[in-house]
Design an enzyme around this catalytic site. Sequence first.
Site, PDB file in Angstrom:
ATOM      1  N   ASP A   1       0.812  -1.221   0.000  1.00 27.56           N
ATOM      2  CA  ASP A   1       0.000   0.000   0.000  1.00 27.56           C
ATOM      3  C   ASP A   1       0.845   1.270   0.000  1.00 27.56           C
ATOM      4  OD1 ASP A   1      -2.244  -1.757   0.308  1.00 27.56           O
ATOM      5  OD2 ASP A   1      -1.726  -1.905   2.422  1.00 27.56           O
TER       6      ASP A   1
ATOM      7  N   GLY B   1      -4.179  -4.646  -3.989  1.00 32.10           N
ATOM      8  CA  GLY B   1      -5.158  -3.613  -4.301  1.00 32.10           C
ATOM      9  C   GLY B   1      -4.403  -2.373  -4.704  1.00 32.10           C
ATOM     10  N   HIS B   2      -4.405  -2.068  -5.984  1.00 35.74           N
ATOM     11  CA  HIS B   2      -3.681  -0.896  -6.469  1.00 35.74           C
ATOM     12  C   HIS B   2      -4.691   0.164  -6.909  1.00 35.74           C
ATOM     13  CE1 HIS B   2       0.023  -3.578  -7.448  1.00 35.74           C
ATOM     14  NE2 HIS B   2      -0.079  -3.297  -6.177  1.00 35.74           N
TER      15      HIS B   2
ATOM     16  N   LYS C   1       2.193   2.041  -5.160  1.00 39.19           N
ATOM     17  CA  LYS C   1       2.879   1.519  -6.367  1.00 39.19           C
ATOM     18  C   LYS C   1       2.001   1.672  -7.601  1.00 39.19           C
ATOM     19  CE  LYS C   1       3.400  -2.593  -4.565  1.00 39.19           C
ATOM     20  NZ  LYS C   1       2.970  -2.387  -3.177  1.00 39.19           N
TER      21      LYS C   1
ATOM     22  N   GLN D   1       2.068  -6.335  -3.266  1.00 37.96           N
ATOM     23  CA  GLN D   1       2.496  -6.417  -1.856  1.00 37.96           C
ATOM     24  C   GLN D   1       3.870  -5.732  -1.724  1.00 37.96           C
ATOM     25  OE1 GLN D   1       1.431  -9.759  -3.215  1.00 37.96           O
ATOM     26  NE2 GLN D   1      -0.546  -8.879  -2.836  1.00 37.96           N
TER      27      GLN D   1
ATOM     28  N   ARG E   1       2.708 -29.413  -6.059  1.00 39.23           N
ATOM     29  CA  ARG E   1       2.606 -29.927  -7.436  1.00 39.23           C
ATOM     30  C   ARG E   1       1.250 -30.529  -7.775  1.00 39.23           C
ATOM     31  NH1 ARG E   1       8.087 -32.804  -6.226  1.00 39.23           N
ATOM     32  NH2 ARG E   1       6.937 -32.798  -4.271  1.00 39.23           N
TER      33      ARG E   1
HETATM   34  P1  IMP Z   1      -2.463 -13.037   1.945  1.00 34.75           P
HETATM   35  O1  IMP Z   1      -1.541 -12.440   0.925  1.00 34.75           O
HETATM   36  O2  IMP Z   1      -3.919 -12.800   1.632  1.00 34.75           O
HETATM   37  O3  IMP Z   1      -2.146 -14.467   2.236  1.00 34.75           O
HETATM   38  O4  IMP Z   1      -2.213 -12.255   3.332  1.00 34.75           O
HETATM   39  C1  IMP Z   1      -0.987 -12.333   4.042  1.00 34.75           C
HETATM   40  C2  IMP Z   1      -0.614 -10.988   4.633  1.00 34.75           C
HETATM   41  O5  IMP Z   1      -0.262 -10.087   3.591  1.00 34.75           O
HETATM   42  C3  IMP Z   1      -1.724 -10.317   5.431  1.00 34.75           C
HETATM   43  O6  IMP Z   1      -1.150  -9.583   6.491  1.00 34.75           O
HETATM   44  C4  IMP Z   1      -2.328  -9.339   4.424  1.00 34.75           C
HETATM   45  O7  IMP Z   1      -2.972  -8.260   5.055  1.00 34.75           O
HETATM   46  C5  IMP Z   1      -1.059  -8.914   3.694  1.00 34.75           C
HETATM   47  N1  IMP Z   1      -1.312  -8.445   2.331  1.00 34.75           N
HETATM   48  C6  IMP Z   1      -1.565  -9.187   1.235  1.00 34.75           C
HETATM   49  N2  IMP Z   1      -1.710  -8.411   0.150  1.00 34.75           N
HETATM   50  C7  IMP Z   1      -1.509  -7.150   0.554  1.00 34.75           C
HETATM   51  C8  IMP Z   1      -1.486  -5.881  -0.143  1.00 34.75           C
HETATM   52  O8  IMP Z   1      -1.649  -5.777  -1.361  1.00 34.75           O
HETATM   53  N3  IMP Z   1      -1.235  -4.797   0.645  1.00 34.75           N
HETATM   54  C9  IMP Z   1      -1.001  -4.891   1.983  1.00 34.75           C
HETATM   55  N4  IMP Z   1      -1.004  -6.038   2.651  1.00 34.75           N
HETATM   56  C10 IMP Z   1      -1.254  -7.160   1.944  1.00 34.75           C
END
Ligand code: IMP
Length: 426
Positions: free
Chosen positions: A13, A40-41, A16, A222, A141
């Site tokens: 967040d 989420g962009h 990007k 991420q 796999r």
């Molecule tokens: P997952 O990716 O849904 O398995 O979540 C694992 C961790 O990554 C959690 O803490 C989510 O809140 C965090 N996370 C996953 N995608 C994002 C993102 O795009 N922005 C911020 N945090 C994320």
Amino acid sequence: MANYVVVGMQWGDEGKGKIIDVLAARADYVVRYQGGNNAGHTVVVRGEKFALHLLPSGIVSGKTKCIIGPGVVIDPAVLLGEMKELVARGGSVDNLFISDRAHIVMPWHVKMDELREEFSEGRIGTTKRGIGPCYADKITRIGIRAVDFLQMDVFAKKLKIALDEKNEIFTKIYNQPPLSYEKILADYTEYAAALRDKIIDSIEEINKAIEEDKIVLFEGAQAMMLDITYGTYPYVTSSSPTSGGVTTGAGVAPGKISKCIGVMKAYTTRVGDGPFVTELTGELGERLRTVGGEYGVTTGRARRCGWLDLVVGKYAANINGLSDIVLTKIDVLSGLDTIKLCTGYEIDGKIHHAFPASTESLYHAKPVYEEFPGWKEDISGITEYEDLPAACKTYVKRIEEFLRCRVSIISVGPDRVQNILLHEIF
Ligand code: IMP
């Protein structure tokens, strides 16, 4: 050669999406290389907001070829929904392509993610989009890939094998009803038909583009601290958002990457569980959340907020090999009397400057701060570095000095045009 990676330097967040959209105006390709619709962009064009989850951020510019690369996991229903929405708002998906090697998120992945978050003591605070379980199946796999959408008889066989095993787990361990083979087959036959024309051998396409000196942007979703290996494990995502992830996630050799651009918010946020050394839980944290609009694009969850952590920043600069930093949301800090920068952690009486592997130790780490005077002016309309308040420039200079990396763009608001350019990136 003109191939650039854009990575997040914190917990995601960082903005990007906006920066990719700005840079995409000059790029020929934008390629996503990991993650899925957990991302989420947000891209804002002339006040109009686009929330993207699976579509590469370059899609909004309309001119750039956008590829969802081999390292991404795709929920086809979500992707089709996003494509439909973009077209309904006047956009185009003609330039969108999907790697035949990308893995497909299946209904059991989402269900497993939800069940683990609900019943496991070790909950992560995931987005519950099935991302971790889909990557787990890939590594075990037994995953299903986009290429299987091109041969539905193969798809049907793989579906049966994977689902039979998952239904045993759902019924016998979680005491849940089984998922229907017929329903999934019918739904995914529809998705496959709708996406088939988009599925390509992206490795050929991207490497050919690189040979032809096209500008290729690799878009990380991420961020650094959510990396499966380098992040605050286990409070991480299940892929590699760092620049190293490009080689495995897009099929591009390390020597073909020209530069890595790190995107860093002028303060820190994180969603989900896990330690956060510079977290501000009181009024100040609430102020950053409100002024910064810190609510998740994917889940709507309130983000935890805190001061900028340069221990994390240094770690991100090293691991990613950053050439440039894009500093975002600095306008959110306007109006504060004092601003703090964390330059070390005190853990059990010892000062640490390197980011520790022990996630547990971070829970009792005390931040070591440098303090800076704030500035009162609204800076969201400023386009020239010289016009920034002196205190703001001092803050930026200290960041550059500490991280030994230049800040090339300062973003002062969500719109495409709210940027201060200090150095041309390409
Ligand atoms: P997952 O990716 O849904 O398995 O979540 C694992 C961790 O990554 C959690 O803490 C989510 O809140 C965090 N996370 C996953 N995608 C994002 C993102 O795009 N922005 C911020 N945090 C994320």
